[in-house]
Design a protein around this motif. Structure first.
Motif, PDB file in Angstrom:
ATOM      1  N   PHE A 339       0.817  -1.206   0.000  1.00 34.02           N
ATOM      2  CA  PHE A 339       0.000   0.000   0.000  1.00 34.02           C
ATOM      3  C   PHE A 339       0.862   1.272   0.000  1.00 34.02           C
ATOM      4  CE2 PHE A 339      -2.419   3.403   2.053  1.00 34.02           C
ATOM      5  CZ  PHE A 339      -3.552   3.423   1.265  1.00 34.02           C
ATOM      6  N   PRO A 340       1.856   1.423   0.920  1.00 33.00           N
ATOM      7  CA  PRO A 340       2.706   2.630   0.854  1.00 33.00           C
ATOM      8  C   PRO A 340       3.500   2.726  -0.442  1.00 33.00           C
ATOM      9  CG  PRO A 340       3.499   1.095   2.534  1.00 33.00           C
ATOM     10  CD  PRO A 340       2.153   0.624   2.121  1.00 33.00           C
ATOM     11  N   PHE A 341       3.935   1.595  -0.984  1.00 33.61           N
ATOM     12  CA  PHE A 341       4.640   1.595  -2.270  1.00 33.61           C
ATOM     13  C   PHE A 341       3.730   2.106  -3.378  1.00 33.61           C
ATOM     14  CE2 PHE A 341       5.183  -0.790  -6.264  1.00 33.61           C
ATOM     15  CZ  PHE A 341       6.442  -0.333  -6.654  1.00 33.61           C
ATOM     16  N   LEU A 342       2.517   1.593  -3.419  1.00 36.23           N
ATOM     17  CA  LEU A 342       1.585   1.945  -4.492  1.00 36.23           C
ATOM     18  C   LEU A 342       1.202   3.409  -4.449  1.00 36.23           C
ATOM     19  CD1 LEU A 342      -0.238   1.002  -6.823  1.00 36.23           C
ATOM     20  CD2 LEU A 342      -2.001   0.483  -5.117  1.00 36.23           C
ATOM     21  N   ILE A 343       0.880   3.923  -3.283  1.00 38.56           N
ATOM     22  CA  ILE A 343       0.409   5.308  -3.191  1.00 38.56           C
ATOM     23  C   ILE A 343       1.545   6.284  -3.509  1.00 38.56           C
ATOM     24  CG2 ILE A 343       0.816   5.702  -0.708  1.00 38.56           C
ATOM     25  CD1 ILE A 343      -1.985   7.053  -0.707  1.00 38.56           C
ATOM     26  N   THR A 344       2.788   5.939  -3.120  1.00 40.73           N
ATOM     27  CA  THR A 344       3.920   6.806  -3.441  1.00 40.73           C
ATOM     28  C   THR A 344       4.209   6.778  -4.938  1.00 40.73           C
ATOM     29  OG1 THR A 344       4.844   6.121  -1.313  1.00 40.73           O
ATOM     30  CG2 THR A 344       6.246   7.450  -2.723  1.00 40.73           C
ATOM     31  N   PHE A 345       4.105   5.609  -5.534  1.00 35.65           N
ATOM     32  CA  PHE A 345       4.299   5.466  -6.984  1.00 35.65           C
ATOM     33  C   PHE A 345       3.303   6.326  -7.761  1.00 35.65           C
ATOM     34  CE2 PHE A 345       2.170   2.655 -10.282  1.00 35.65           C
ATOM     35  CZ  PHE A 345       2.853   3.183 -11.365  1.00 35.65           C
ATOM     36  N   VAL A 346       2.037   6.297  -7.343  1.00 37.38           N
ATOM     37  CA  VAL A 346       1.005   7.079  -8.034  1.00 37.38           C
ATOM     38  C   VAL A 346       1.296   8.577  -7.903  1.00 37.38           C
ATOM     39  CG1 VAL A 346      -1.443   7.704  -8.028  1.00 37.38           C
ATOM     40  CG2 VAL A 346      -0.767   5.303  -7.816  1.00 37.38           C
ATOM     41  N   LEU A 347       1.657   9.013  -6.689  1.00 28.52           N
ATOM     42  CA  LEU A 347       1.935  10.424  -6.460  1.00 28.52           C
ATOM     43  C   LEU A 347       3.168  10.882  -7.241  1.00 28.52           C
ATOM     44  CD1 LEU A 347       1.241  10.573  -2.629  1.00 28.52           C
ATOM     45  CD2 LEU A 347      -0.015  11.822  -4.379  1.00 28.52           C
ATOM     46  N   LYS A 348       4.220  10.066  -7.258  1.00 30.36           N
ATOM     47  CA  LYS A 348       5.440  10.411  -7.988  1.00 30.36           C
ATOM     48  C   LYS A 348       5.149  10.556  -9.479  1.00 30.36           C
ATOM     49  CE  LYS A 348       9.628  10.465  -9.701  1.00 30.36           C
ATOM     50  NZ  LYS A 348      10.467  11.666  -9.685  1.00 30.36           N
ATOM     51  N   THR A 349       4.460   9.589 -10.040  1.00 29.17           N
ATOM     52  CA  THR A 349       4.164   9.615 -11.472  1.00 29.17           C
ATOM     53  C   THR A 349       3.306  10.825 -11.828  1.00 29.17           C
ATOM     54  OG1 THR A 349       4.240   7.201 -11.528  1.00 29.17           O
ATOM     55  CG2 THR A 349       3.215   8.288 -13.400  1.00 29.17           C
ATOM     56  N   ALA A 350       2.388  11.178 -10.931  1.00 31.20           N
ATOM     57  CA  ALA A 350       1.445  12.255 -11.224  1.00 31.20           C
ATOM     58  C   ALA A 350       2.064  13.640 -11.142  1.00 31.20           C
ATOM     59  CB  ALA A 350       0.252  12.158 -10.283  1.00 31.20           C
ATOM     60  N   GLN A 351       2.902  13.887 -10.120  1.00 28.95           N
ATOM     61  CA  GLN A 351       3.369  15.257  -9.948  1.00 28.95           C
ATOM     62  C   GLN A 351       4.878  15.450 -10.108  1.00 28.95           C
ATOM     63  OE1 GLN A 351       5.182  16.256  -6.834  1.00 28.95           O
ATOM     64  NE2 GLN A 351       5.333  14.033  -6.615  1.00 28.95           N
ATOM     65  N   GLY A 352       5.662  14.390 -10.198  1.00 30.64           N
ATOM     66  CA  GLY A 352       7.052  14.524 -10.607  1.00 30.64           C
ATOM     67  C   GLY A 352       8.103  14.525  -9.524  1.00 30.64           C
ATOM     68  N   SER A 353       7.822  15.082  -8.373  1.00 32.56           N
ATOM     69  CA  SER A 353       8.842  15.197  -7.334  1.00 32.56           C
ATOM     70  C   SER A 353       8.834  13.981  -6.415  1.00 32.56           C
ATOM     71  CB  SER A 353       8.604  16.462  -6.497  1.00 32.56           C
ATOM     72  OG  SER A 353       9.406  16.450  -5.344  1.00 32.56           O
ATOM     73  N   SER A 354       9.971  13.313  -6.301  1.00 35.47           N
ATOM     74  CA  SER A 354      10.081  12.182  -5.381  1.00 35.47           C
ATOM     75  C   SER A 354       9.914  12.645  -3.939  1.00 35.47           C
ATOM     76  CB  SER A 354      11.451  11.498  -5.550  1.00 35.47           C
ATOM     77  OG  SER A 354      11.586  10.953  -6.836  1.00 35.47           O
ATOM     78  N   THR A 355      10.456  13.820  -3.629  1.00 34.13           N
ATOM     79  CA  THR A 355      10.373  14.348  -2.261  1.00 34.13           C
ATOM     80  C   THR A 355       8.929  14.614  -1.869  1.00 34.13           C
ATOM     81  OG1 THR A 355      12.566  15.346  -2.450  1.00 34.13           O
ATOM     82  CG2 THR A 355      11.113  16.198  -0.730  1.00 34.13           C
ATOM     83  N   VAL A 356       8.198  15.333  -2.710  1.00 26.45           N
ATOM     84  CA  VAL A 356       6.786  15.629  -2.404  1.00 26.45           C
ATOM     85  C   VAL A 356       5.970  14.347  -2.342  1.00 26.45           C
ATOM     86  CG1 VAL A 356       4.707  16.790  -3.238  1.00 26.45           C
ATOM     87  CG2 VAL A 356       6.927  17.937  -3.409  1.00 26.45           C
ATOM     88  N   ALA A 357       6.267  13.401  -3.227  1.00 30.20           N
ATOM     89  CA  ALA A 357       5.519  12.142  -3.261  1.00 30.20           C
ATOM     90  C   ALA A 357       5.675  11.370  -1.968  1.00 30.20           C
ATOM     91  CB  ALA A 357       5.979  11.291  -4.442  1.00 30.20           C
ATOM     92  N   ILE A 358       6.901  11.228  -1.492  1.00 26.64           N
ATOM     93  CA  ILE A 358       7.130  10.413  -0.302  1.00 26.64           C
ATOM     94  C   ILE A 358       6.652  11.117   0.965  1.00 26.64           C
ATOM     95  CG2 ILE A 358       9.488  11.160   0.208  1.00 26.64           C
ATOM     96  CD1 ILE A 358      10.174   8.215   0.754  1.00 26.64           C
ATOM     97  N   ILE A 359       6.761  12.449   0.996  1.00 22.34           N
ATOM     98  CA  ILE A 359       6.260  13.187   2.169  1.00 22.34           C
ATOM     99  C   ILE A 359       4.737  13.090   2.242  1.00 22.34           C
ATOM    100  CG2 ILE A 359       5.980  15.489   3.173  1.00 22.34           C
ATOM    101  CD1 ILE A 359       8.764  16.168   2.130  1.00 22.34           C
ATOM    102  N   THR A 360       4.080  13.291   1.109  1.00 19.79           N
ATOM    103  CA  THR A 360       2.615  13.191   1.070  1.00 19.79           C
ATOM    104  C   THR A 360       2.157  11.781   1.412  1.00 19.79           C
ATOM    105  OG1 THR A 360       2.600  14.878  -0.675  1.00 19.79           O
ATOM    106  CG2 THR A 360       0.573  13.637  -0.333  1.00 19.79           C
ATOM    107  N   ALA A 361       2.828  10.785   0.845  1.00 18.99           N
ATOM    108  CA  ALA A 361       2.462   9.392   1.114  1.00 18.99           C
ATOM    109  C   ALA A 361       2.647   9.037   2.585  1.00 18.99           C
ATOM    110  CB  ALA A 361       3.291   8.462   0.236  1.00 18.99           C
ATOM    111  N   ALA A 362       3.746   9.515   3.180  1.00 20.53           N
ATOM    112  CA  ALA A 362       3.989   9.236   4.598  1.00 20.53           C
ATOM    113  C   ALA A 362       2.885   9.811   5.470  1.00 20.53           C
ATOM    114  CB  ALA A 362       5.348   9.801   5.007  1.00 20.53           C
TER     115      ALA A 362
END
Length: 442
Positions: A339-362
């Protein structure tokens, strides 16, 4: 306050959509995007404005309390190594050992080591001149060398503190930094290897490209020795590793152990790295040192406000009791680290920033940890590593790092998508498989 699951989910999706649109389409700074999402979600579920403000301030302060010094000191270390020319020295030393015929492997290893204290975009820019020199002298395709370097840097950027995404996730979820660094290195090595192998395979099908020369300016005209260049990276990692080893034994009586427990604290270890990095400078004049320290603090400031806003977003989500709602409605226990892998993957692909993706997912995953079966020390570590794996994929046209690689290597968009973007997919999947295997070992 009784809130329905449908209302919480609608507000959450709206908040994520705002983050994606503002950062990816309208290029709004991530701090403001996350801050707007905080109020959108909080007010949307019916929280009073004063409660939203309290959650935002508490979340912002708590995450900076645990991460502030680490990010500032780690960023400063990277800036000094970059300007002293130590990164070039490390690259040349590795190339000498590996050999020019395997220069792509040398650049991959260089990216991995240099990337430990330096952000991937800065590391790539500094080493891009060496990339071009190798492509000319060896005849190896620029695509292969460029993507090998890029993926080596990228592997550690997504998984290991003091890089902001991994550091922020560790602070939000609650993970020991020393254990995350050591385990993250173990996960990042296969990711780097897969990136290198794909670069070699796919890059051979692309015509050889040599980019125009870009002059990379190094502030220090006299480069440091190889030993001086490697010490600021090796010593902090060694100190953190020793502390993690002693912490397993829970021995707090032996003064020798206590000394290493203090020196192995990430803040102290990185500060020692900064002092060693200053030794790479040819001159210690106050003007140079002042400029480097100022650049480190300024660069860290932009990162800290994003991390703080991410912590605020997490605090608002926690106040909505989203964890209780989702655990009642979804079979989260069966999803675990996927679940954390999937949601971070979706966020990263959608908005581009790995940092924003992992912070939002966390922030989203934190209240769900008990339902996911990850509410323990081992689960927290695996969760952050799974999010790091998800934040690797997919790097494409909405990722700033994607364009740094393309610009400084002279690669076309089509080539970047075929070689580099696919490499990030392979890296993310490989990293997740390693994390999954670790769940049976740790």
């Amino acid at each position: 306050m009784d809130i329905s699951l449908a209302r919480v989910l609608i507000c959450l999706v709206a908040g994520i959509a705002v983050i994606v649109l503002l950062t990816a389409k309208w290029r709004v700074h991530a701090f403001f995007a996350l801050a707007i999402a905080c109020f959108l979600v909080g007010l949307g579920v019916g929280m009073p404005l004063t409660d939203v403000l309290t959650s935002v301030k508490d979340g912002f302060g708590n995450i900076l309390k645990s991460l502030g010094f680490i990010i500032v000191v780690g960023t400063t270390l990277g800036v000094i190594l970059e300007h002293s020319g130590a990164t070039r020295v490390m690259a040349n030393a590795i190339l000498k050992r590996v050999g020019e015929k395997r220069s792509a492997l040398a650049m991959s290893l260089t990216g991995f080591i240099v990337g430990l204290p330096i952000f991937c975009d800065s590391g790539y820019i500094v080493l891009s001149g060496l990339n071009k020199s190798l492509a000319r002298t060896t005849g190896i395709s620029m695509v292969i060398i460029a993507v090998s370097l890029a993926t080596g840097l990228y592997a550690v950027h997504c998984l290991i503190p003091p890089h902001p995404g991994a550091a922020a996730a560790a602070g939000i979820i609650g993970v020991d930094y020393g254990k995350l660094i050591l385990t993250g290195i173990g996960v990042a090595i296969p990711a780097m290897a897969v990136g290198y192998l794909w670069a070699n395979y796919a890059g051979k099908k692309v015509p050889i490209v040599i980019a125009d020369d870009e002059q990379i300016i190094v502030a220090n005209t006299q480069l440091p020795s190889t030993l001086k260049a490697f010490l600021p990276v090796a010593v902090p990692i060694l100190l953190i590793a020793i502390k993690s080893f002693f912490s397993v034994e829970h021995n707090t009586v032996n003064p020798f152990v206590n000394i290493f427990n203090s020196l192995g604290d990430p803040i102290i270890a990185l500060a020692i790295g900064v002092l060693l990095a200053f030794n790479c400078l040819h001159t210690w004049d106050k003007e140079t040192i002042g400029k480097l320290l100022q650049e480190g603090v300024e660069k860290a400031g932009s990162i800290l406000v994003i991390i703080g806003a991410g912590g605020a977003f997490g605090a608002v989500l926690a106040a909505t009791k989203i964890g209780n709602h989702l655990s009642d409605a979804l079979p989260l226990a069966s999803m675990g680290i996927f679940f954390p892998f999937l949601i971070t993957f979706v966020l990263k692909t959608a908005q581009g920033s790995s940092t924003v993706a992992i912070i939002t997912a966390a922030s989203i995953v934190l209240p769900l940890l008990p339902s996911l079966g990850l509410d323990n020390e081992k689960g927290h570590l695996l969760c952050v590593l799974a999010m790091g794996a998800g934040s690797m994929m997919i790097s494409h046209a909405n990722d700033a790092y994607f364009w740094v690689i393309a610009k400084f290597s002279g690669l076309e968009m089509k080539t970047m998508l075929k070689v580099y973007s696919v490499a990030t997919i392979c890296m993310g999947i490989t990293s997740f498989i390693i994390v999954y295997l670790l769940s049976f070992i740790l």
